[in-house]
Every structure is written in C-alpha cells, then in structure tokens.
Motif scaffolding. Structure first.
Motif, short mmCIF file in Angstrom:
data_model
loop_
_atom_site.label_atom_id
_atom_site.label_comp_id
_atom_site.label_asym_id
_atom_site.label_seq_id
_atom_site.Cartn_x
_atom_site.Cartn_y
_atom_site.Cartn_z
N TYR A 136 0.84 -1.21 0.00
CA TYR A 136 0.00 0.00 0.00
C TYR A 136 0.88 1.26 0.00
CZ TYR A 136 -4.18 -2.66 1.66
OH TYR A 136 -5.24 -3.50 1.82
N THR A 137 1.86 1.28 0.89
CA THR A 137 2.72 2.45 1.04
C THR A 137 3.45 2.76 -0.26
OG1 THR A 137 3.02 1.96 3.40
CG2 THR A 137 4.63 3.43 2.38
N ASP A 138 3.93 1.71 -0.93
CA ASP A 138 4.63 1.91 -2.21
C ASP A 138 3.69 2.49 -3.27
OD1 ASP A 138 6.92 0.90 -1.07
OD2 ASP A 138 6.70 -1.10 -1.95
N VAL A 139 2.46 1.98 -3.32
CA VAL A 139 1.48 2.47 -4.31
C VAL A 139 1.17 3.94 -4.06
CG1 VAL A 139 -0.95 2.33 -5.00
CG2 VAL A 139 0.46 0.25 -4.89
N LEU A 140 0.96 4.32 -2.80
CA LEU A 140 0.65 5.71 -2.49
C LEU A 140 1.84 6.63 -2.81
CD1 LEU A 140 -1.23 5.20 0.89
CD2 LEU A 140 -2.23 5.90 -1.29
N ALA A 141 3.05 6.14 -2.55
CA ALA A 141 4.23 6.94 -2.87
C ALA A 141 4.38 7.12 -4.37
CB ALA A 141 5.49 6.27 -2.29
N ASP A 142 4.14 6.05 -5.14
CA ASP A 142 4.21 6.15 -6.60
C ASP A 142 3.17 7.13 -7.14
OD1 ASP A 142 6.26 4.34 -6.59
OD2 ASP A 142 5.03 2.62 -7.20
N ARG A 143 1.95 7.09 -6.57
CA ARG A 143 0.91 7.99 -7.03
C ARG A 143 1.27 9.45 -6.71
NH1 ARG A 143 -4.69 7.84 -8.52
NH2 ARG A 143 -4.42 5.62 -8.99
N ARG A 144 1.82 9.68 -5.52
CA ARG A 144 2.24 11.04 -5.17
C ARG A 144 3.35 11.53 -6.09
NH1 ARG A 144 1.49 9.16 0.23
NH2 ARG A 144 3.70 8.61 0.35
N ALA A 145 4.26 10.64 -6.46
CA ALA A 145 5.35 11.02 -7.36
C ALA A 145 4.82 11.42 -8.73
CB ALA A 145 6.35 9.87 -7.47
N VAL A 146 3.82 10.70 -9.21
CA VAL A 146 3.22 11.02 -10.51
C VAL A 146 2.55 12.39 -10.46
CG1 VAL A 146 1.40 10.38 -12.13
CG2 VAL A 146 2.95 8.63 -11.22
N VAL A 147 1.82 12.64 -9.37
CA VAL A 147 1.13 13.92 -9.22
C VAL A 147 2.14 15.07 -9.15
CG1 VAL A 147 -0.33 15.29 -7.69
CG2 VAL A 147 -0.90 12.89 -8.15
N ALA A 148 3.22 14.84 -8.40
CA ALA A 148 4.24 15.88 -8.24
C ALA A 148 4.95 16.19 -9.55
CB ALA A 148 5.25 15.46 -7.18
N ALA A 149 5.08 15.14 -10.38
CA ALA A 149 5.76 15.36 -11.67
C ALA A 149 4.90 16.19 -12.61
CB ALA A 149 6.09 14.00 -12.30
#
Length: 375
Positions: A362-375
C-alpha cells in the motif's frame, strides 16, 4: 491510512476470499489504520455477528444460479458513496470480478489508487464449468487488473500466469495462517476413534465440494485397506461425492476451533483441486502438523516441499493420489517426520507478518501515485 476493502465475498461466507478479506481488515485495525468493507449482502437470515473488526457496508445481492452458496452483488450506489464518505486513501479489491470491477471504476473516477488481489482462477473455472471460455476469462482478468495500480498474486505460479497473459505491475503477496488456532497439540483421540473406530489411518479433505475441486480423485484412497477418508465442507457436489466415495465420512461444514481439532486429528491431508491460486487449507494442515498430498500445480507448488513436508502428484491423476496416500498410510514414521517439518515451515507465516507486507505494498502504491502527481 483509510482503506476501503471491496470484496466479492465476506463472512458469514466460508471461502478463501472471505477469509483473506476478514484477516486483512483485522490486521489494518490492529496496526491503527481505518478500513471499511464493502461486500455483497449475505443470504437472508445469515449474519456476520461479532466477527467484523470494522464497519461493513452490504450491497444488494442475489444467489448465483446453480450455486446458491455464492452471492453476486447487484449494482448499487452504496459502493461509490462509501469511497467518498470514508475519504479513502486507497481501495483494496479482493478477487475483483463483479463488485470489484465496479469498485475499480469508482476508484478511477475519484482518483483513488487501487490494489487488486488476484485470488480466483477464473480461467480454470471456465474450463471446468463450460468446457471452454479460458481465453475470454483471461481477457476479463487482464482488463480488470490492468486498471489497478498494483496486482498482488498469492503464489509464484499465479504471478507467472498473470504476467504471461499480459497483466502489468504484479507482485507476490502470499497468505498467512493462524498458527495459534491450527496446531498439532489439538489432536483428539476421542474424535479419531469416532471417525475411524477400527484404528484406520485418517485421510482428510477440507474445502468446498464443487466440480473444480475434483474430490472424486479420492475414490482410490477409499479403497485402500486400513484407510478412512473424511470430507469436511459442503457444496453442490456433495450428493455425487457421497456416491463416488464409498465408506467416506462426510462431516459437512465445520469452522473455528472445531475445524482446527479435526485438522490436527488427521494422519494425512489430501487436496485434489488443480486450480488453486494459493490453497489455504494446505497451510492449515501444515500448521496442524499433518503431511500433505496435493497436485503439483498452482499454489501448492509454493507450499508443499515434495519429500519433506508431503508429496506432490500430477494434477487430476487418481492413481497418483491413491499411491501417495498409500505410501504415507504405510509409514507412520514418515508421516511424523513430514508433519513436524510442515509445522516448522509455516510457523513464520502469520497473518501479522503477511499483513505487514500488504501495508508495505500500500505504502509503495501511495508513494508512486504522489510522485506522478508531483511530476
């Protein structure tokens, strides 16, 4: 973390999907997270009782034609409303097929990350029940799981199947086992005498009684001298199996501590289904210190160490099942050695350990999603 678990099945249903969804909800609560479960409503008169560790939202459902023990969710606004009202950080889709597909679509509309747990071999079921349709089943599996941020497979065989059929972003997430409930010291000599009054070697099957489980493969074991076959579970195949397995004892559905006592009182556990993505009952038998006979296919390949904790046999080979049971029935020392090794092998596979791995995903998925949004 606020998680909505959308599951095709939940207690009081008794099956692998329901059990895993329940254990997931319990672990999230234990770790201080806030889950909500969305599931098909149980049959009238059936209640979850005190089992639920968190709120459960039921959507209307109907029994599956020809298999009334399975409930299928009907379209309902409750699912999307629950995602909004719970302010979900993540959606967990347990074996998505009907309600899970709607959960995936709702999560996508709302921009909520989704983790899909692959748990049911739909392609195998298509072969069993329709004699065809395997390609169509894989198309549906691929379309559903490709929409998820991450798909979790319960075994290496399942992971390989998913990747071979074009499902992206797949990682391994096995199942836990309750090593406190299922343990060798629950062996009950009075129960054994009741099941096998002449001191027979007790060979047990536990699970749904359905065509895809191929329990009729135990017919050869029923014919072995000094062997008593015990079948635990219920389902549409029970009348036919009572004819196909002469001398077998059918105990019906058993759960909880009673089931654990039955497991520990077996001499051999035999599983016959070739379409298991994991096979939780194999783990429960191993935790109970019981050697296992299982097909060399799917989930059991990860669980049973051939010649160490049990015997793997070619799938759907009745003679091989009979011969493996006969070999273990004839050698109590070997059974004891395999059983002790089986218990040792699963002692670290607790639901807490497995649940922490899930939270890591879960934590990895949320981090990946935040990275996409930040990009």
């Amino acid at each position: 973390m606020r998680v909505v678990i959308v599951t095709e099945s939940f207690p009081p249903d008794v099956n692998g999907v329901a059990h895993c969804a329940l254990q997931t909800a319990r672990h999230l609560v234990d770790r201080g997270h806030a889950p909500v479960v969305v599931a098909p409503a149980p049959a009238p008169g059936h209640r979850l009782g005190a089992l639920a560790p968190c709120p459960v939202v039921h959507v209307p459902s109907l029994p599956l034609p020809g298999y009334p023990q399975v409930r299928v969710a009907l379209p309902s606004r409750r699912l999307a409303a629950t995602l909004v009202e719970h302010n979900a950080d993540l959606v967990h889709l347990a074996s998505p097929f009907v309600i899970g597909v709607r959960g995936m679509a709702a999560a996508a509309r709302l921009g909520i990350p989704a983790v899909a747990v692959y748990q049911t071999d739909l392609a195998g079921y298509a072969r069993t029940y329709m004699g065809a349709g395997e390609a169509a089943a894989w198309r549906r599996i691929r379309s559903v799981h490709a929409a998820a941020d991450l798909t979790l497979a319960p075994s290496h065989a399942s992971l390989n199947d998913l990747e071979t059929h074009g499902v992206p972003r797949v990682k391994l997430w096995p199942r836990g086992v309750d090593t406190v409930r299922f343990r060798p010291d629950l062996r009950d000599e009075a129960l054994r005498r009741a099941l096998a009054p002449n001191g027979e070697t007790i060979v047990g099957y536990v699970g749904r009684l359905a065509p895809e489980k191929h329990i009729e493969l135990l017919a050869g074991a029923c014919g072995l001298d000094g062997v008593r076959v015990v079948v635990v579970g219920d389902g549409p195949s029970r009348p036919a199996l009572e004819q196909a397995l002469p001398g077998a004892v059918f105990l019906g559905r058993r759960t909880g501590d009673e089931l654990a006592r039955i497991f520990a009182s077996l001499d051999v556990f035999a599983h016959t289904g070739p379409f298991e993505t994991f096979c939780q009952t194999v783990q429960e038998a191993m935790a109970s210190g019981v050697p296992v006979v299982a097909p060399a296919a799917g989930g059991p390949l990860d669980l049973v160490a051939h010649g160490h904790t049990g015997l793997l046999v070619p799938p759907r080979d009745a003679d091989a099942v009979r011969d493996a049971v006969a070999a273990l029935a004839a050698d109590p020392t070997l059974r004891g050695t395999y059983g002790a090794a089986a218990r040792a092998m699963v002692e670290g596979r607790t639901w807490a350990a497995v649940g922490d791995r899930l939270i890591g995903h879960y934590t990895d998925v949320l981090a990946d999603r935040r990275a996409v949004v930040a990009a």
